[in-house]
Each structure stands twice: as structure tokens, then as C-alpha cells.
Write a protein that holds these residues in place. Structure first.
Motif, PDB file in Angstrom:
ATOM      1  N   VAL A  45      57.713  45.574  30.906  1.00  0.00           N
ATOM      2  CA  VAL A  45      56.457  44.656  31.179  1.00  0.00           C
ATOM      3  C   VAL A  45      55.349  45.031  30.366  1.00  0.00           C
ATOM      4  O   VAL A  45      54.787  44.074  29.734  1.00  0.00           O
ATOM      5  N   ALA A  46      55.169  46.175  30.415  1.00  0.00           N
ATOM      6  CA  ALA A  46      54.106  46.613  29.644  1.00  0.00           C
ATOM      7  C   ALA A  46      53.853  46.308  28.192  1.00  0.00           C
ATOM      8  O   ALA A  46      52.849  45.918  27.375  1.00  0.00           O
ATOM      9  N   ALA A  47      55.357  46.632  27.582  1.00  0.00           N
ATOM     10  CA  ALA A  47      55.189  46.168  26.067  1.00  0.00           C
ATOM     11  C   ALA A  47      55.219  44.626  25.827  1.00  0.00           C
ATOM     12  O   ALA A  47      54.351  44.240  25.015  1.00  0.00           O
ATOM     13  N   ALA A  48      55.639  44.083  26.875  1.00  0.00           N
ATOM     14  CA  ALA A  48      55.558  42.453  26.651  1.00  0.00           C
ATOM     15  C   ALA A  48      54.038  42.164  26.762  1.00  0.00           C
ATOM     16  O   ALA A  48      53.693  41.215  25.853  1.00  0.00           O
ATOM     17  N   VAL A  49      53.196  42.588  27.870  1.00  0.00           N
ATOM     18  CA  VAL A  49      52.040  42.259  27.764  1.00  0.00           C
ATOM     19  C   VAL A  49      51.251  42.384  26.700  1.00  0.00           C
ATOM     20  O   VAL A  49      50.507  41.883  26.133  1.00  0.00           O
ATOM     21  N   GLY A  50      51.643  43.574  26.120  1.00  0.00           N
ATOM     22  CA  GLY A  50      51.002  44.398  25.073  1.00  0.00           C
ATOM     23  C   GLY A  50      51.055  43.363  23.888  1.00  0.00           C
ATOM     24  O   GLY A  50      50.111  43.066  23.214  1.00  0.00           O
ATOM     25  N   LEU A  51      52.417  43.000  23.639  1.00  0.00           N
ATOM     26  CA  LEU A  51      52.777  42.217  22.459  1.00  0.00           C
ATOM     27  C   LEU A  51      51.992  40.869  22.651  1.00  0.00           C
ATOM     28  O   LEU A  51      51.361  40.354  21.664  1.00  0.00           O
ATOM     29  N   ALA A  52      51.889  40.287  23.692  1.00  0.00           N
ATOM     30  CA  ALA A  52      51.280  38.975  24.042  1.00  0.00           C
ATOM     31  C   ALA A  52      49.885  38.973  23.643  1.00  0.00           C
ATOM     32  O   ALA A  52      49.411  38.205  23.022  1.00  0.00           O
ATOM     33  N   LEU A  53      49.251  40.103  24.196  1.00  0.00           N
ATOM     34  CA  LEU A  53      47.762  40.342  24.045  1.00  0.00           C
ATOM     35  C   LEU A  53      47.386  40.452  22.331  1.00  0.00           C
ATOM     36  O   LEU A  53      46.527  39.857  21.828  1.00  0.00           O
ATOM     37  N   ALA A  54      48.324  41.274  21.785  1.00  0.00           N
ATOM     38  CA  ALA A  54      48.442  41.400  20.268  1.00  0.00           C
ATOM     39  C   ALA A  54      48.249  40.107  19.336  1.00  0.00           C
ATOM     40  O   ALA A  54      47.557  39.701  18.615  1.00  0.00           O
ATOM     41  N   LEU A  55      49.212  39.262  19.949  1.00  0.00           N
ATOM     42  CA  LEU A  55      49.527  37.899  19.398  1.00  0.00           C
ATOM     43  C   LEU A  55      48.185  37.066  19.377  1.00  0.00           C
ATOM     44  O   LEU A  55      48.032  36.366  18.583  1.00  0.00           O
ATOM     45  N   GLU A  56      47.889  37.270  20.650  1.00  0.00           N
ATOM     46  CA  GLU A  56      46.424  36.262  21.224  1.00  0.00           C
ATOM     47  C   GLU A  56      45.295  36.781  19.940  1.00  0.00           C
ATOM     48  O   GLU A  56      44.608  36.033  19.598  1.00  0.00           O
TER      49      GLU A  56
END
Lengths: 226, 226
Positions: free
Chosen positions: A9-20
Motif C-alpha cells: 500500500v505504501a509503495a502504491a501511494v508513493g508511486l501515485a504521488l510521484a506520478l502526480e
């Protein structure tokens, strides 16, 4: 298992933020290595409404009253060569040198007055024929407190250039008249180029000094006998 | 000892030759990484004799008859803004596009004719008001076989630019008249800049096509009834 799930979950959130954040980061990088301004405007310009542009510049003067309500006149409201020229001028924060054979465009006149009101140091050189011509903006600029100097020669002061913040040169064939803007084939270069700016600024200062009113001859036919 | 002496002599000769060759090598290196042409001419131009320059260009046409004998007229024979403008034009080897509101300077007219004789493809666009004006060079260029096109508008074809070999742009406030060259405050930029050349060439081709004589209206008052 619980710990692994949290890591996913943390990795997914991190990835989403990075893409944003990616487009923002890219825009920031692009702005940092922005190419110097380098543009050509060709005329005749499409006739567009420049009210929003000028009102926004005026609102800035009145202490940031915010952008004006959209204008609803019947003219197109997109970009045009005139609106781009106005934008290049309205970018001035410190100084504006104008060296113009003819200046009668009301929109360009208003832009120059706005800059003066905003505290930009405006200096104008023009041809003596255009000092008091009907429809000329020069008288209005003088009344607003802007310094204007002119030649006393038979030859024309035929330049048509502006220097914004001693950084951007605007020059070409265009006289700043509505006739030229709307009907003529004309060109204007907008160049952020230190070499050209320096040479044109030297030319401006040279003419500015030569046209110092203390050197004007008012009655050339009178002999200086006293 | 004898051998050492020969070594010293050989080294001295080598050094002398190297010193002799150094300026040549430096000039060659400088020419290889020559900065693109990037120049501003300001006018009024000092009145200088341009005879040698034009004669040399003409001699080139006649199969390399060599440089002309020095002119002995009373004008100064140094460089001037006009001579630099002539040089920039006479550098053309393949093509010359001219888009000029007014063209009456005899020296510039002669330079354009020389280029035409030399096989350079010359095309001229001008304002209709200057097609048959007294003193205009346009009629002479047409008689020499150079293609000229003009507008049929009320607005002016007010550009003042030239493109040399699709590589160098010459543009500014200067109309190509003796009055402007000798008496006015004017500027001309000479720029070897692919972006600007491309944009001005597009403008030229666009106007060239628009002013195609097959599109001229000779009797606008007549109705096309047959």
C-alpha cells in the motif's frame, strides 16, 4: 503478511504521488532552462479584443484586484500579433525605452501609460513630425508625465524599437499605428539577446543625449547676439 | 660536435617555420568555428565611395578580371553602414529574396543587378506605390529580367527584408532609399539564424504566392459576366 500488505500500500501511494508530481517537476526543470525569448510577429494582426489583457495589467497596478470579468464584446478574444506585442511590453518591471517614428495605437499607448503608473521608468524618443500630430499618443504620454524627446532634423527618426528591462529588444518595420497593425504587411522581432540589446541601448542613449532639450534651437533664424 | 650543431640549426629552422605557420593555422581554426553572422548597422551612414566594392563584384562576373584600380574620387573610401549592407548582399551565390516597401538607392540597385547577372535567383516583392515611382529601382530591375511582384491592397507592403542564400536574414527599419541611408536614424540587423530565416522565408513565399499576377484584378469595377 500484514506487514507486506502495508508495504505494498505504501509503495502504491508513493508511486501515485510521484506520478502526480512528475509533470510539476518537469515544468520546473523546463522553466529553469527556458530558451531566451526569440519570436517573430507578422502583421496585419487579426483584430482581437485586448481589453482583458490591459485590464489585468491595470488591476495589478491597483494592488491586485484580481483578473477582470471576461469581456463580452463581439471581437474574437484569442491571441493575435497585437496581443503578443502588448504582452511583451507589459512584462516590463523596471524600464522601458521606446524609439518610435510614429505612435498612435490607443492600445499600445494605454499599455505604456499602465507601465508608467506601475513605476516602470519609461523614456520615449520620437520624430518631431509626430509630436503634435492628430491621433498621436505622444501628447497623452507627455501629459501623463512621461519624458519624451524628439529630433530637430530634416532626416527622420525612423527607428521602431523598444527595450524592456534592458533585457529584451523589440524591433522591426512596424510603426505603432492602428493603420499599420491592422492593414500593413509588417514584422516585429522580440529577442532576448544581450548583444543586440546592448547595441540598441547604446543607440538609444546616444540619441537621447543628442535630443536633450537644452540643445534645441528654437529660432534658428535669430542670431545669437546676446 | 658537428652533429649537435646540425641538430641546433635544424631545430631553429623548424621553430622559425612553425612560428611562420602559426597565424595561418590560427586563422584556419577561427574560420572553422566562426560565429554565425550577427551584426547591427545603424544609419545615417557616412557617405563613402562604394565604387571599388561594386566594380570588384562586377569584375567577378566578367570571369575574374581582378580587382579594379583604386578609385580616386573625393569621397572617403573606408567602410560604412551602406558598404557593409552591400557586402552582405554581394555574398549571395544562389538566391536572394527581397521584400521592400521602397527601393530607390542606385548602389543597392546595382548590387542586385550584378547578382542577377551572376546567376543568383533574385525575386522582389514591393509595394504597388513604388512600382513606377520616379527614381524607383524597380523598373530597372524588371527591365533587367528580374521577377517583381506587388500588392493590390490599400494597406502597405511595409516589410524591409532580404534573405541571402536562404541562410542570412537582413531586416530592419531601413527603406532602401538614398534619403533613408544618408539622412534618417535607421537600423538593419544581419542575422545568420536558421529559425528567423525560416520564418521570414515562409512569409516571403506566402506573399509571393498571394501576389501572383494571375490573381490580380485589373478592372475591379467590371462584373465577371463572361
Amino acid at each position: 503478511m500484514g506487514r507486506l500488505r502495508w508495504q505494498v500500500v505504501a509503495a502504491a501511494v508513493g508511486l501515485a504521488l510521484a506520478l502526480e508530481a512528475l509533470p510539476l517537476a518537469l515544468r520546473w526543470l523546463r522553466a529553469r532552462r527556458r530558451r531566451p525569448q526569440h519570436e517573430v510577429l507578422f502583421f496585419p494582426s487579426q483584430v482581437t479584443c485586448t481589453e482583458a489583457l490591459l485590464q489585468a495589467a491595470g488591476a495589478g497596478n491597483a494592488g491586485g484586484a484580481g483578473p477582470p470579468a471576461g469581456c463580452r464584446c463581439s471581437l474574437p478574444h484569442g491571441e493575435s500579433s497585437l496581443s503578443r506585442l502588448l504582452r511583451a511590453l507589459l512584462a516590463a518591471r523596471v524600464s522601458l525605452e521606446l524609439c518610435l517614428f510614429a505612435f498612435s495605437s490607443p492600445q499600445l499607448g494605454r499599455a505604456v501609460q499602465l507601465l508608467h503608473q506601475r513605476g516602470v521608468r519609461v523614456r520615449v524618443i520620437t520624430d518631431c513630425d509626430y509630436m503634435a500630430l492628430k491621433g498621436s499618443q505622444i501628447g497623452l504620454l507627455r501629459k501623463a508625465g512621461i519624458q519624451v524627446r524628439h529630433d530637430q532634423d530634416l532626416g527622420y527618426m525612423h527607428h521602431k524599437f523598444a527595450i524592456v528591462d534592458k533585457k529584451v529588444l523589440i524591433t522591426g518595420s512596424l510603426n505603432w499605428t492602428t493603420q499599420a497593425i491592422q492593414n500593413n504587411r509588417e514584422n516585429v522581432l522580440i529577442m532576448e539577446d544581450a548583444d543586440y540589446v546592448r547595441l540598441f541601448l547604446e543607440e538609444f542613449e546616444h540619441i537621447w543625449e543628442e535630443f536633450n532639450p537644452t540643445k534645441y534651437t528654437f529660432f534658428p533664424q535669430k542670431k545669437r547676439s546676446h
